[in-house]
Write a protein that holds these residues in place. Structure first.
Motif, PDB file in Angstrom:
ATOM      1  N   GLU A  70       0.830  -1.201   0.000  1.00 58.57           N
ATOM      2  CA  GLU A  70       0.000   0.000   0.000  1.00 58.57           C
ATOM      3  C   GLU A  70       0.869   1.258   0.000  1.00 58.57           C
ATOM      4  OE1 GLU A  70      -3.217   0.100  -0.279  1.00 58.57           O
ATOM      5  OE2 GLU A  70      -3.550  -2.073  -0.168  1.00 58.57           O
ATOM      6  N   GLN A  71       0.643   2.140  -0.981  1.00 59.01           N
ATOM      7  CA  GLN A  71       1.432   3.360  -1.072  1.00 59.01           C
ATOM      8  C   GLN A  71       1.238   4.242   0.151  1.00 59.01           C
ATOM      9  OE1 GLN A  71       3.672   4.164  -3.598  1.00 59.01           O
ATOM     10  NE2 GLN A  71       4.271   5.712  -2.125  1.00 59.01           N
ATOM     11  N   ALA A  72       0.031   4.275   0.685  1.00 54.73           N
ATOM     12  CA  ALA A  72      -0.227   5.088   1.875  1.00 54.73           C
ATOM     13  C   ALA A  72       0.626   4.615   3.049  1.00 54.73           C
ATOM     14  CB  ALA A  72      -1.710   5.028   2.246  1.00 54.73           C
ATOM     15  N   ASN A  73       0.798   3.298   3.166  1.00 52.80           N
ATOM     16  CA  ASN A  73       1.644   2.759   4.230  1.00 52.80           C
ATOM     17  C   ASN A  73       3.102   3.126   4.009  1.00 52.80           C
ATOM     18  OD1 ASN A  73      -0.611   1.575   5.357  1.00 52.80           O
ATOM     19  ND2 ASN A  73      -0.194  -0.466   4.542  1.00 52.80           N
ATOM     20  N   ALA A  74       3.552   3.076   2.747  1.00 51.16           N
ATOM     21  CA  ALA A  74       4.936   3.445   2.433  1.00 51.16           C
ATOM     22  C   ALA A  74       5.191   4.905   2.795  1.00 51.16           C
ATOM     23  CB  ALA A  74       5.217   3.207   0.955  1.00 51.16           C
ATOM     24  N   VAL A 102      18.604   5.163   5.653  1.00 53.08           N
ATOM     25  CA  VAL A 102      17.357   4.452   5.375  1.00 53.08           C
ATOM     26  C   VAL A 102      17.487   3.715   4.049  1.00 53.08           C
ATOM     27  CG1 VAL A 102      14.908   4.718   4.776  1.00 53.08           C
ATOM     28  CG2 VAL A 102      15.873   6.003   6.704  1.00 53.08           C
ATOM     29  N   LEU A 103      17.034   2.455   4.026  1.00 48.46           N
ATOM     30  CA  LEU A 103      16.970   1.678   2.789  1.00 48.46           C
ATOM     31  C   LEU A 103      15.511   1.564   2.376  1.00 48.46           C
ATOM     32  CD1 LEU A 103      18.202  -0.306   0.624  1.00 48.46           C
ATOM     33  CD2 LEU A 103      17.598  -2.142   2.223  1.00 48.46           C
ATOM     34  N   ALA A 104      15.229   1.849   1.113  1.00 52.78           N
ATOM     35  CA  ALA A 104      13.885   1.688   0.554  1.00 52.78           C
ATOM     36  C   ALA A 104      13.936   0.598  -0.512  1.00 52.78           C
ATOM     37  CB  ALA A 104      13.387   2.993  -0.042  1.00 52.78           C
ATOM     38  N   VAL A 105      13.053  -0.378  -0.395  1.00 61.46           N
ATOM     39  CA  VAL A 105      13.062  -1.537  -1.287  1.00 61.46           C
ATOM     40  C   VAL A 105      11.846  -1.486  -2.205  1.00 61.46           C
ATOM     41  CG1 VAL A 105      13.279  -4.047  -1.417  1.00 61.46           C
ATOM     42  CG2 VAL A 105      14.173  -2.825   0.582  1.00 61.46           C
ATOM     43  N   ALA A 106      12.087  -1.273  -3.498  1.00 62.03           N
ATOM     44  CA  ALA A 106      11.093  -1.147  -4.568  1.00 62.03           C
ATOM     45  C   ALA A 106      10.752   0.321  -4.811  1.00 62.03           C
ATOM     46  CB  ALA A 106       9.839  -1.961  -4.291  1.00 62.03           C
ATOM     47  N   THR A 107      10.352   0.603  -6.030  1.00 60.84           N
ATOM     48  CA  THR A 107      10.190   1.987  -6.484  1.00 60.84           C
ATOM     49  C   THR A 107       9.209   2.820  -5.663  1.00 60.84           C
ATOM     50  OG1 THR A 107      10.801   1.348  -8.739  1.00 60.84           O
ATOM     51  CG2 THR A 107       9.636   3.438  -8.480  1.00 60.84           C
ATOM     52  N   PRO A 108       7.977   2.365  -5.410  1.00 60.38           N
ATOM     53  CA  PRO A 108       7.053   3.208  -4.642  1.00 60.38           C
ATOM     54  C   PRO A 108       7.571   3.524  -3.237  1.00 60.38           C
ATOM     55  CG  PRO A 108       5.846   1.503  -5.810  1.00 60.38           C
ATOM     56  CD  PRO A 108       7.301   1.151  -5.921  1.00 60.38           C
ATOM     57  N   ALA A 109       8.222   2.564  -2.605  1.00 62.66           N
ATOM     58  CA  ALA A 109       8.797   2.807  -1.280  1.00 62.66           C
ATOM     59  C   ALA A 109       9.924   3.823  -1.372  1.00 62.66           C
ATOM     60  CB  ALA A 109       9.301   1.501  -0.666  1.00 62.66           C
ATOM     61  N   ALA A 110      10.719   3.729  -2.433  1.00 63.01           N
ATOM     62  CA  ALA A 110      11.824   4.665  -2.621  1.00 63.01           C
ATOM     63  C   ALA A 110      11.316   6.074  -2.892  1.00 63.01           C
ATOM     64  CB  ALA A 110      12.710   4.193  -3.770  1.00 63.01           C
ATOM     65  N   GLN A 111      10.260   6.197  -3.676  1.00 64.59           N
ATOM     66  CA  GLN A 111       9.696   7.514  -3.961  1.00 64.59           C
ATOM     67  C   GLN A 111       9.174   8.172  -2.690  1.00 64.59           C
ATOM     68  OE1 GLN A 111       7.030   6.043  -7.051  1.00 64.59           O
ATOM     69  NE2 GLN A 111       8.116   7.239  -8.601  1.00 64.59           N
ATOM     70  N   GLU A 162      15.980   7.385 -12.619  1.00 61.10           N
ATOM     71  CA  GLU A 162      15.752   8.688 -13.260  1.00 61.10           C
ATOM     72  C   GLU A 162      14.278   8.872 -13.587  1.00 61.10           C
ATOM     73  OE1 GLU A 162      18.194  10.060 -16.476  1.00 61.10           O
ATOM     74  OE2 GLU A 162      19.945   8.966 -15.751  1.00 61.10           O
ATOM     75  N   GLU A 163      13.688   7.875 -14.221  1.00 60.70           N
ATOM     76  CA  GLU A 163      12.280   7.941 -14.615  1.00 60.70           C
ATOM     77  C   GLU A 163      11.386   8.079 -13.387  1.00 60.70           C
ATOM     78  OE1 GLU A 163       9.253   8.143 -17.447  1.00 60.70           O
ATOM     79  OE2 GLU A 163      11.417   8.021 -17.795  1.00 60.70           O
ATOM     80  N   ALA A 164      11.799   7.477 -12.279  1.00 59.83           N
ATOM     81  CA  ALA A 164      11.017   7.545 -11.040  1.00 59.83           C
ATOM     82  C   ALA A 164      11.224   8.850 -10.278  1.00 59.83           C
ATOM     83  CB  ALA A 164      11.373   6.362 -10.139  1.00 59.83           C
ATOM     84  N   GLY A 165      12.129   9.701 -10.768  1.00 59.00           N
ATOM     85  CA  GLY A 165      12.372  10.977 -10.124  1.00 59.00           C
ATOM     86  C   GLY A 165      13.170  10.894  -8.842  1.00 59.00           C
ATOM     87  N   LEU A 166      13.955   9.831  -8.694  1.00 55.70           N
ATOM     88  CA  LEU A 166      14.725   9.632  -7.463  1.00 55.70           C
ATOM     89  C   LEU A 166      16.081  10.320  -7.510  1.00 55.70           C
ATOM     90  CD1 LEU A 166      13.980   5.837  -6.910  1.00 55.70           C
ATOM     91  CD2 LEU A 166      12.990   7.762  -5.654  1.00 55.70           C
ATOM     92  N   VAL A 167      16.642  10.475  -8.706  1.00 59.06           N
ATOM     93  CA  VAL A 167      17.979  11.064  -8.862  1.00 59.06           C
ATOM     94  C   VAL A 167      17.969  12.045 -10.030  1.00 59.06           C
ATOM     95  CG1 VAL A 167      19.175   9.051  -7.903  1.00 59.06           C
ATOM     96  CG2 VAL A 167      18.715   9.165 -10.357  1.00 59.06           C
ATOM     97  N   SER A 217      -0.640  -0.241 -13.286  1.00 64.94           N
ATOM     98  CA  SER A 217      -0.688   1.047 -13.958  1.00 64.94           C
ATOM     99  C   SER A 217       0.037   2.124 -13.164  1.00 64.94           C
ATOM    100  CB  SER A 217      -2.146   1.476 -14.173  1.00 64.94           C
ATOM    101  OG  SER A 217      -2.850   1.489 -12.939  1.00 64.94           O
ATOM    102  N   GLY A 218       0.161   1.938 -11.848  1.00 66.25           N
ATOM    103  CA  GLY A 218       0.775   2.959 -11.009  1.00 66.25           C
ATOM    104  C   GLY A 218       2.259   2.777 -10.764  1.00 66.25           C
ATOM    105  N   GLU A 219       2.880   1.746 -11.344  1.00 66.78           N
ATOM    106  CA  GLU A 219       4.298   1.491 -11.118  1.00 66.78           C
ATOM    107  C   GLU A 219       5.122   1.916 -12.338  1.00 66.78           C
ATOM    108  OE1 GLU A 219       6.025  -1.856  -9.320  1.00 66.78           O
ATOM    109  OE2 GLU A 219       4.275  -2.343  -8.092  1.00 66.78           O
ATOM    110  N   VAL A 220       5.923   2.949 -12.158  1.00 67.71           N
ATOM    111  CA  VAL A 220       6.753   3.463 -13.254  1.00 67.71           C
ATOM    112  C   VAL A 220       7.685   2.379 -13.774  1.00 67.71           C
ATOM    113  CG1 VAL A 220       8.542   5.140 -13.857  1.00 67.71           C
ATOM    114  CG2 VAL A 220       6.650   5.817 -12.364  1.00 67.71           C
ATOM    115  N   ASN A 221       8.259   1.595 -12.849  1.00 74.47           N
ATOM    116  CA  ASN A 221       9.216   0.573 -13.259  1.00 74.47           C
ATOM    117  C   ASN A 221       8.582  -0.467 -14.176  1.00 74.47           C
ATOM    118  OD1 ASN A 221       7.813  -0.290 -10.785  1.00 74.47           O
ATOM    119  ND2 ASN A 221       9.013  -2.142 -10.978  1.00 74.47           N
TER     120      ASN A 221
END
Length: 326
Positions: free
Chosen positions: A77-81, A96-105, A125-130, A172-176
């Motif tokens: 759940e993104q809200a939980n992340a 902090v370590l974030a595992v998987a794209t939504p958690a990292a975002q 890059e596509e996920a806007g993390l760096v 649909s909501g996962e950029v990766n």
């Protein structure tokens, strides 16, 4: 005067001893400077992400570095992340370590005062993390699990040469996931196969989405967290429809996919851990540490699963395999 000088000298010696004790003697033997508090935010529980987290922790164990771990799982759940990231931002963490794209975002948005490392992210890059993969530019960097999508899709033709259609379900909501589907479409043109796609918002929609694809010769499972966490649904569909199921990592093959050529997520996690140690022990900056990828690919086959899906893995692939699931 003599007593005063002696007292001053003793105080100086005491100060030196105190500093030496705090530094652990500089030998990495578990002194305060080698003891850290690290938070882990994992998007969902499934074998690939679990392996990445375990590999990350293993790097610290192998280095003899003491860590107080705070491990949290967002249960997909993104809200939980987002909530976990905010809690970590307000906590007393060294990293902090974030595992998987939504958690990292979520972590990258909330945490700005300590280093944030990510793993199991396809395109940072596509996920806007760096800013860029070569020069992250902020407090965030890590490792990418970008799949060799082209090589994986080629496995469809190697196992089932007459295959003409490949079905892909993704979130649909996962950029990766979108990145991988786009790569699959490009590869499909060269292979002469058609990609049929369906999207889901969560894993509960997976069965319906698979059915919507209609008749296909094979399925391909990208490293999509909603799909992978319910990969048994894909296995059931592959067996029912006699369609080859090609996975994107070893855990999927262990659970019933026929074959993959993918990365080792435990090693990817270890690689991320090594980056973390550079930051925590060598004072390197996340902004200057390029995003890393894994060069270790493993061919994993499950001949019995392939038979259940109406296909047979050629003997040359079995002979080449790094791991044969029996």
């Amino acid at each position: 005067m003599r007593l005063r000088k002696m007292a001053t000298a003793m105080a100086a010696v005491g100060s030196i001893l105190a500093v030496s004790a705090c530094s652990g003697g500089g030998d990495g033997g578990g002194g305060e400077e080698d003891s850290f508090k690290i938070g882990i935010s994992q998007l969902v529980q499934h074998p690939a992400l679990d392996a990445a987290s375990d590999g990350f922790k293993k790097s610290f164990e192998d280095a003899g570095v003491e860590v107080e771990w705070d491990e949290q799982n967002a249960q997909g759940e993104q809200a939980n992340a987002t909530s976990i990231a905010q809690t970590f931002a307000n906590g007393d963490f060294d990293l902090v370590l974030a595992v998987a794209t939504p958690a990292a975002q979520a972590a990258a948005q909330a945490i700005t005062n300590v280093p944030v490392l990510f793993t199991a992210v396809t395109d940072a890059e596509e996920a806007g993390l760096v800013d860029t993969n070569d020069k992250p530019g902020g407090n965030v960097t890590g490792t990418s699990d970008l799949n060799p999508v082209d090589e994986q899709l080629q496995l469809v033709k190697e196992v089932k040469p007459d295959a003409e259609t490949v079905g892909i379900v993704y979130s649909s909501g996962e950029v990766n996931s979108q990145v991988q589907v786009d790569l699959a479409k490009e590869s499909a043109k060269e292979l002469g196969v058609e990609i049929k796609e369906a999207t889901i918002a969560n894993s509960s929609e997976l069965a319906q989405a698979v059915n919507s694809l209609g008749k296909v010769d094979a399925y391909y499972v990208p490293t999509d967290n909603n799909v992978v966490s319910a990969v048994s649904t894909m296995v059931q569909a592959a067996e029912k429809n006699k369609a080859l199921l090609v996975g994107s990592e070893a855990g999927q093959v262990e659970q019933g996919a026929a074959i993959t050529r993918g990365i080792d997520y435990t090693k990817l996690g270890e690689q991320t851990g090594q980056m973390a140690l550079k930051i925590l022990q060598d004072d390197q900056k996340p902004a200057d540490l390029p995003v890393e990828t894994s060069s270790n690919l493993e061919l994993v086959v499950n001949p019995e699963a392939a038979k259940s899906q109406g296909a047979e893995v050629p003997q040359d692939l079995i002979d080449e395999a790094d791991n044969v699931i029996e």
